[in-house]
Enzyme design. Structure first.
Site, mmCIF file in Angstrom:
data_model
loop_
_atom_site.group_PDB
_atom_site.id
_atom_site.type_symbol
_atom_site.label_atom_id
_atom_site.label_comp_id
_atom_site.label_asym_id
_atom_site.label_seq_id
_atom_site.Cartn_x
_atom_site.Cartn_y
_atom_site.Cartn_z
ATOM 1 N N CYS A 87 7.692 -7.156 6.416
ATOM 2 C CA CYS A 87 8.769 -6.546 6.905
ATOM 3 C C CYS A 87 9.543 -7.693 8.022
ATOM 4 O O CYS A 87 8.774 -8.351 8.675
ATOM 5 C CB CYS A 87 8.862 -5.384 7.559
ATOM 6 S SG CYS A 87 10.364 -4.697 8.496
ATOM 7 N N CYS A 143 3.669 -2.799 14.969
ATOM 8 C CA CYS A 143 3.512 -2.300 13.588
ATOM 9 C C CYS A 143 2.890 -3.706 12.939
ATOM 10 O O CYS A 143 3.336 -4.765 13.050
ATOM 11 C CB CYS A 143 4.989 -2.052 13.237
ATOM 12 S SG CYS A 143 4.979 -2.026 11.441
ATOM 13 N N CYS A 161 8.765 -5.411 14.700
ATOM 14 C CA CYS A 161 8.287 -4.463 15.794
ATOM 15 C C CYS A 161 7.075 -4.523 16.252
ATOM 16 O O CYS A 161 6.197 -4.860 15.347
ATOM 17 C CB CYS A 161 8.302 -3.003 15.301
ATOM 18 S SG CYS A 161 10.179 -2.278 14.447
ATOM 19 N N GLU A 182 0.960 -1.215 0.053
ATOM 20 C CA GLU A 182 -0.050 -0.182 0.053
ATOM 21 C C GLU A 182 0.825 1.268 -0.216
ATOM 22 O O GLU A 182 1.913 1.082 0.342
ATOM 23 C CB GLU A 182 -0.754 0.006 1.327
ATOM 24 C CG GLU A 182 -2.065 -1.138 1.142
ATOM 25 C CD GLU A 182 -2.829 -1.064 2.226
ATOM 26 O OE1 GLU A 182 -4.229 -1.723 2.057
ATOM 27 O OE2 GLU A 182 -2.476 -0.788 3.459
ATOM 28 N N CYS A 184 3.339 8.564 0.475
ATOM 29 C CA CYS A 184 4.084 7.614 1.308
ATOM 30 C C CYS A 184 4.161 6.024 0.699
ATOM 31 O O CYS A 184 3.028 5.654 0.320
ATOM 32 C CB CYS A 184 3.342 7.618 2.668
ATOM 33 S SG CYS A 184 3.725 6.301 3.967
ATOM 34 N N CYS A 205 0.535 4.783 9.125
ATOM 35 C CA CYS A 205 1.756 3.988 9.047
ATOM 36 C C CYS A 205 1.497 2.864 9.971
ATOM 37 O O CYS A 205 0.877 3.010 11.160
ATOM 38 C CB CYS A 205 2.818 4.710 9.304
ATOM 39 S SG CYS A 205 3.263 5.683 8.167
HETATM 40 N N1 SAH Z 1 11.007 0.319 8.607
HETATM 41 C C1 SAH Z 1 11.021 1.942 8.553
HETATM 42 C C2 SAH Z 1 9.900 2.706 7.610
HETATM 43 C C3 SAH Z 1 8.566 2.114 7.630
HETATM 44 S S1 SAH Z 1 7.682 2.252 9.039
HETATM 45 C C4 SAH Z 1 10.879 2.351 10.187
HETATM 46 O O1 SAH Z 1 10.662 1.820 10.856
HETATM 47 O O2 SAH Z 1 11.051 3.451 10.204
HETATM 48 C C5 SAH Z 1 7.179 4.022 8.946
HETATM 49 C C6 SAH Z 1 6.830 4.370 10.607
HETATM 50 O O3 SAH Z 1 5.731 3.939 11.036
HETATM 51 C C7 SAH Z 1 7.951 4.213 11.556
HETATM 52 O O4 SAH Z 1 8.323 5.296 12.116
HETATM 53 C C8 SAH Z 1 7.274 3.327 12.272
HETATM 54 O O5 SAH Z 1 7.825 3.297 13.782
HETATM 55 C C9 SAH Z 1 5.794 3.684 12.468
HETATM 56 N N2 SAH Z 1 4.699 2.848 12.783
HETATM 57 C C10 SAH Z 1 4.731 1.689 12.782
HETATM 58 N N3 SAH Z 1 3.553 0.979 13.478
HETATM 59 C C11 SAH Z 1 2.831 2.211 13.854
HETATM 60 C C12 SAH Z 1 1.568 2.375 14.514
HETATM 61 N N4 SAH Z 1 0.918 1.453 14.844
HETATM 62 N N5 SAH Z 1 1.099 3.613 14.839
HETATM 63 C C13 SAH Z 1 2.149 4.720 14.719
HETATM 64 N N6 SAH Z 1 3.103 4.726 14.049
HETATM 65 C C14 SAH Z 1 3.592 3.559 13.601
HETATM 66 FE FE1 SF4 Z 2 9.396 -3.022 9.701
HETATM 67 FE FE2 SF4 Z 2 7.036 -1.886 10.943
HETATM 68 FE FE3 SF4 Z 2 9.531 -2.007 12.236
HETATM 69 FE FE4 SF4 Z 2 9.288 -0.423 10.188
HETATM 70 S S1 SF4 Z 2 8.064 -0.272 12.063
HETATM 71 S S2 SF4 Z 2 10.994 -1.787 10.708
HETATM 72 S S3 SF4 Z 2 8.189 -1.569 8.684
HETATM 73 S S4 SF4 Z 2 8.276 -3.878 11.548
#
Ligand code: SAH
Ligand code: SF4
Length: 352
Positions: free
Chosen positions: A113, A120, A117, A93, A106, A339
């Site tokens: 991934c 996420c 995390c 997406e 974006c 995100c």
């Molecule tokens: N992998 C990279 C870029 C993709 S994630 C990274 O982690 O930076 C993009 C952003 O979305 C990151 O800052 C991540 O921490 C944030 N993100 C992921 N899950 C989220 C959530 N549930 N609420 C708010 N931000 C989130």
């Molecule tokens: Fe991967 Fe989501 Fe962590 Fe970014 S925030 S590194 S997309 S698992």
């Protein structure tokens, strides 16, 4: 069936040579280059200023595995989420985020991934595959077209903050940015591009060595190692000290200040002690801004966002210590376009 080469992996010279070897004129190569990088051809048949015979000839050797945009969802706040499908059926997406004087795209760089995390949605998918540079570029092109259709304005900014970790698909991300910034591509300034990473120290140094001109954002989310490791397993091998070193190296090489991203989680990283630790870290690295982000609850995780007064206490504390900070409330919540929320819905759509 014969192996078909993706025509977009060819250089201008290689395309040139191919046409010359077929007894064609040089300008054919230029026309094809424009079709694939400027005019957004989605197939070789789209290249209508080439004869039918020539296109048939090309199709014997080349493919054009473009992505398609199979859905778009509009939020009340103007955010539009686009669902993309790769030619081999993977889905990812992108989001168009309109704001005062801005049109931000974006984009995703991986399907899923590997970094897992805990907050996420993409992390819960695991890594399915890297996106190729043209699949990343195409998302920007589609979102630019969407911006033009909906607002009459071109994209002003691109952020690599969709699905996936850019530093684990380094070559394709770099190449996609080359195309986005090239005059014979989208012609955008690298200053308008931000790549977000969860903090792969070695690759941050590589960015420094490559002298990149785009902006770097680091998803910090906790300033204590023990806490960060609990929500971001990548911190085990890339701890905060290693990030400090890598980011200072990056700054020395590029003179580019860094942005920190810090999601606030209720009763986890929202105390004044956490703020203090964050300020200490802020002073060790050339950070231009800390974006404090509102958490978007996802199904798999048990985190919550703090009460508004706790958020403000945290923000005021940073401001009182002269930290340049901004509160980022999430956009597109009604369509799960924020995100970290993209992935699970995408995965579910695939299963129906
Ligand atoms: N992998 C990279 C870029 C993709 S994630 C990274 O982690 O930076 C993009 C952003 O979305 C990151 O800052 C991540 O921490 C944030 N993100 C992921 N899950 C989220 C959530 N549930 N609420 C708010 N931000 C989130
Ligand atoms: Fe991967 Fe989501 Fe962590 Fe970014 S925030 S590194 S997309 S698992």
């Amino acid at each position: 069936m014969a192996f078909l080469k993706n025509i977009r992996t060819l250089s201008p010279d290689e395309i040139n040579e191919w046409f010359l070897s077929k007894g064609e004129k040089k300008y054919r190569a230029k026309q094809v280059w424009e079709w694939i990088w400027k005019k957004h051809a989605l197939s070789i048949d789209d290249m209508t200023n080439l004869s039918h015979e020539l296109r048939e000839e090309m199709k014997k050797e080349f493919s054009l595995p473009a992505i398609s945009m199979y859905t778009s969802q509009h939020s009340h706040d103007g955010t539009i989420k686009a669902g993309f499908k790769t030619s081999d059926g993977n889905i990812m997406e992108g989001v168009l985020i309109p704001a005062e004087g801005r049109q931000t795209a974006c984009v995703s760089c991986q399907v899923g991934c590997s970094l897992n995390c805990k907050f996420c949605a993409t992390g819960y998918l695991g890594r399915i595959r890297n996106l190729s540079f043209d699949e990343i570029y195409d998302q920007v092109v589609f979102l630019n077209e969407l911006a033009l259709q909906t607002s009459g304005k071109k994209l002003s900014n691109v952020v690599y903050m969709g699905m996936g970790e850019p530093m684990l698909n380094y070559r394709n991300v770099m190449k996609s940015i080359e195309r986005v910034t090239a005059e014979d591509g989208l012609g955008m300034s690298p200053r308008r591009i931000t790549v977000s990473t969860s903090g792969v120290s070695k690759m941050i140094k590589q960015l420094g060595d490559d002298g990149v001109k785009f902006n770097l954002a680091v998803s910090l989310h906790a300033a204590f190692d023990e806490k960060r490791s609990r929500i971001m397993p990548i911190n085990d091998k890339n701890n905060i000290a290693s990030l400090v070193e890598a980011l200072n190296y990056f700054y020395e090489k590029t003179q580019n200040e860094i942005t920190f991203e810090y999601i606030l989680f209720k009763d986890f990283n929202d105390s004044l002690k956490d703020a203090d630790q964050l300020i200490k870290l802020y002073r060790k690295i050339p950070v231009k801004l800390i974006n404090v982000i509102e958490y978007n609850p996802i199904e798999n995780a048990h985190f919550e966002k703090p009460e508004l007064n706790v958020i403000h206490r945290f923000m005021d504390y940073l401001a009182a210590h002269k930290v340049n900070t901004r509160l980022r409330l999430s956009r597109g919540k009604d369509i799960d376009a924020a995100c970290g929320q993209l992935a699970n819905k995408a995965a579910k759509a695939e299963n129906v």
